[in-house]
Design a protein around this motif. Sequence first.
Motif, short mmCIF file in Angstrom:
data_model
loop_
_atom_site.label_atom_id
_atom_site.label_comp_id
_atom_site.label_asym_id
_atom_site.label_seq_id
_atom_site.Cartn_x
_atom_site.Cartn_y
_atom_site.Cartn_z
N UNK A 33 0.86 -1.18 0.00
CA UNK A 33 0.00 0.00 0.00
C UNK A 33 0.89 1.23 0.00
N UNK A 34 0.49 2.26 -0.78
CA UNK A 34 1.34 3.43 -0.90
C UNK A 34 0.63 4.72 -0.56
N UNK A 35 1.18 5.80 -1.07
CA UNK A 35 0.65 7.14 -0.79
C UNK A 35 -0.79 7.23 -1.29
N UNK A 36 -1.65 7.72 -0.43
CA UNK A 36 -3.05 7.89 -0.80
C UNK A 36 -3.80 6.58 -0.91
N UNK A 37 -3.28 5.50 -0.31
CA UNK A 37 -3.94 4.20 -0.37
C UNK A 37 -3.74 3.47 -1.68
N UNK A 38 -2.77 3.90 -2.49
CA UNK A 38 -2.51 3.27 -3.78
C UNK A 38 -2.20 1.78 -3.59
N UNK A 39 -2.94 0.90 -4.27
CA UNK A 39 -2.86 -0.55 -4.06
C UNK A 39 -1.99 -1.22 -5.14
N UNK A 40 -1.09 -2.07 -4.69
CA UNK A 40 -0.25 -2.82 -5.63
C UNK A 40 -1.10 -3.72 -6.54
N UNK A 41 -2.15 -4.32 -5.99
CA UNK A 41 -2.98 -5.22 -6.78
C UNK A 41 -3.56 -4.50 -8.00
N UNK A 42 -4.07 -3.31 -7.78
CA UNK A 42 -4.67 -2.55 -8.89
C UNK A 42 -3.63 -2.13 -9.92
N UNK A 43 -2.48 -1.69 -9.43
CA UNK A 43 -1.43 -1.19 -10.33
C UNK A 43 -0.90 -2.30 -11.23
N UNK A 44 -0.48 -3.40 -10.64
CA UNK A 44 0.18 -4.45 -11.43
C UNK A 44 -0.80 -5.19 -12.33
N UNK B 107 8.08 0.40 -9.78
CA UNK B 107 8.22 1.68 -9.09
C UNK B 107 7.80 1.52 -7.63
N UNK B 108 7.97 2.62 -6.85
CA UNK B 108 7.66 2.58 -5.42
C UNK B 108 6.31 3.26 -5.17
N UNK B 109 5.36 2.48 -4.63
CA UNK B 109 4.07 3.03 -4.25
C UNK B 109 4.22 4.10 -3.18
N UNK B 110 5.30 4.03 -2.43
CA UNK B 110 5.58 4.99 -1.35
C UNK B 110 6.47 6.14 -1.81
N UNK B 111 6.90 6.11 -3.06
CA UNK B 111 7.77 7.17 -3.59
C UNK B 111 6.96 8.36 -4.09
N UNK B 112 7.46 9.53 -3.81
CA UNK B 112 6.72 10.74 -4.18
C UNK B 112 6.51 10.81 -5.69
N UNK B 113 7.54 10.55 -6.48
CA UNK B 113 7.42 10.62 -7.94
C UNK B 113 6.67 9.40 -8.48
N UNK B 114 7.08 8.21 -8.04
CA UNK B 114 6.51 6.98 -8.59
C UNK B 114 5.03 6.85 -8.29
N UNK B 115 4.61 7.19 -7.06
CA UNK B 115 3.20 7.03 -6.70
C UNK B 115 2.30 7.88 -7.59
N UNK B 116 2.73 9.11 -7.86
CA UNK B 116 1.94 9.99 -8.73
C UNK B 116 1.82 9.39 -10.13
N UNK B 117 2.89 8.83 -10.63
CA UNK B 117 2.87 8.26 -11.97
C UNK B 117 2.06 6.96 -12.02
N UNK B 118 2.28 6.07 -11.04
CA UNK B 118 1.59 4.78 -11.06
C UNK B 118 0.09 4.92 -10.87
#
Length: 613
Positions: free
Chosen positions: A448-459, A576-587
């Motif tokens: 789980x990343x910034x703003x609740x971004x989920x790995x399951x949904x991304x991948x 990318x990193x779900x917890x990364x400031x740049x990566x989370x915005x992009x993913x």
Amino acid sequence: MVSYRWLLLGCLGALLAPAPAEAGGLMYWRFEQSKQQLTFRTEEGVQPKAQLITNPTRVVIDLPGTKLERPTVNDPVGGAIREVRLGQYDEQTTRIVVELKSGYTIDPEKVQIRGYTPRRWSVTLPEPQKREVSLPSASPSGSSDATANRLPASLQVTQQGLFLNLNGNSPDEVNISRAQGGKRFDVALKGTQLPEDLAGQTFPINRHGVAEIRFLQQDGATAIARLQLTQAADRGAWQASYSEVGGLVLLPPPGGNTGSGASLEAVERSAPGAEPATIQSVQLSGPGDRILIRADGPLGAQSSARDDSGGYTITLPQAQLDASVQGPNLTEDSPIARLQLRQQDSDTVAVRVGPKPGVSIGDIDRPREGTLALKLERTPTRRSIAVPEPERLIQVAEGGSGGNNTQQQRSNSAQSSQANKPKPSEVIEQNVLVMLDPGHGGKDPGGRGIGGLSEIDVVGDIAKHAARKMQQAGISIRLTRDDNYFVSLERRAEMANRQDADLFVSIHANTMAANRPDVNGIEVYHYDSSGTGKWLAKNIHQQILRNIDVTDRGLQTANFYVLRNTAMPAVLVETGFLTGRQDARRLKDPQYRRRMGEAIAQGILQYVQQADF
């Protein structure tokens, strides 16, 4: 059971740069017991050579111009297949051996060898058959059993050697040469036509040190008849000459007929005039290389000529059979098919031995008082297996291994090869299955990343875009999951192996501690010992960086379960990193996920073209 190996090559540069003319590497092999099928891939194009060799029965595949970049491999299989072995036969040839268990054989004409391309091959074996042999134990009565096949009328085995009836067809020249270190003698009869009952035939001899003789007829401007004598060991030079009676006389080297000839050198009894010795047992030695005749006193031996049924009789003077004499327990693995004892007269015993095809009777000696030992020599027989040309010619992809341009099958000319190079976005006539593995799912939510971004949904979204891109290029795709449900690591690897996927790519997104939003970037992993996995990872890594402006954390090795337990090149991509400031915005951006999926697909397509599936 599936035995498989991806073999580490010397360096990645050997895979990606134009290859030199020296031997290429064996990249991969696998044996599937359920299919009785061996598959392998080589770094460079190869035209295999195959043969069936007996004693023990094994299929031998030689790969000229190929090196095994690791020590010899011995992998047990199961069922009727004992093991698969790989080794370096000589400096330029890798040898693969599929050995059957004792007592089994196959028809070499039913072995199917297929070259999908010059680098990708399969060898499918027919169902191994149990050999049927008559295995009577020794008995004092020595009753007759089934006889061996008789030799044709044109071929005779005499006490002096071999005689070939040529019906008065005198050869212009007779040439004899040694082969296989003296274990084979080749006789060429120039201007000679073989009798019809000999041409193209092989016959067991088991006399004069010769296990078998093969006859070949070469037609052309001048007919040449060829004879090949196979023997267990180098006993010296044979002599060949044409006789006035209308045939070819073949004489063994001096002393050579003591091996399996008409008469063995007699072993004198060490105590002449003593009471007859009582023979108590006749047994095979542990390794099966000698017949041991044991008595309660000194023994001597003479021999007689082999009879028409293939039996060989040893005469023991001043000997008697014990009433409870014990014979060997013959099995399908025994070098002899029968052994019989008979009290020939009041003080003479006859021991009749029936060797199996490929087994010669050797010398007799006395290792100790009261024991005689008759040597048995196994001689392998060889039959060629047809190997067709590969079905599809190699096209060299841009950035690929390049191969050996001297081979006509790869390119009719350097100019046409350059003109026909496929672009990285194209796949032509490929038959490839890729297993895409969106990580986690169901009860395993992943990161789980910034703003609740989920790995399951991304991948899951990235995997679907990658699949669509590859399907458009003609690649077959399977997903380990196509929705949000749980699939174990074991099941993911099993799915790829069971469906015989050519490539496995697992897609994930990374996480770091919440206080480290500065950590961003992609990582591409492969298993440490897989040279081809590294090659696939490099292509995917390269295409992501080429198509997306993203931080690069590099190629890395890992011992992940899905990388070490899959039977094909396998890669895990951290997008990318779900917890990364740049990566989370992009993913979080659907368009970015599409670009990431297509970049991964582009790397896979580039690898497929270079690997020449």
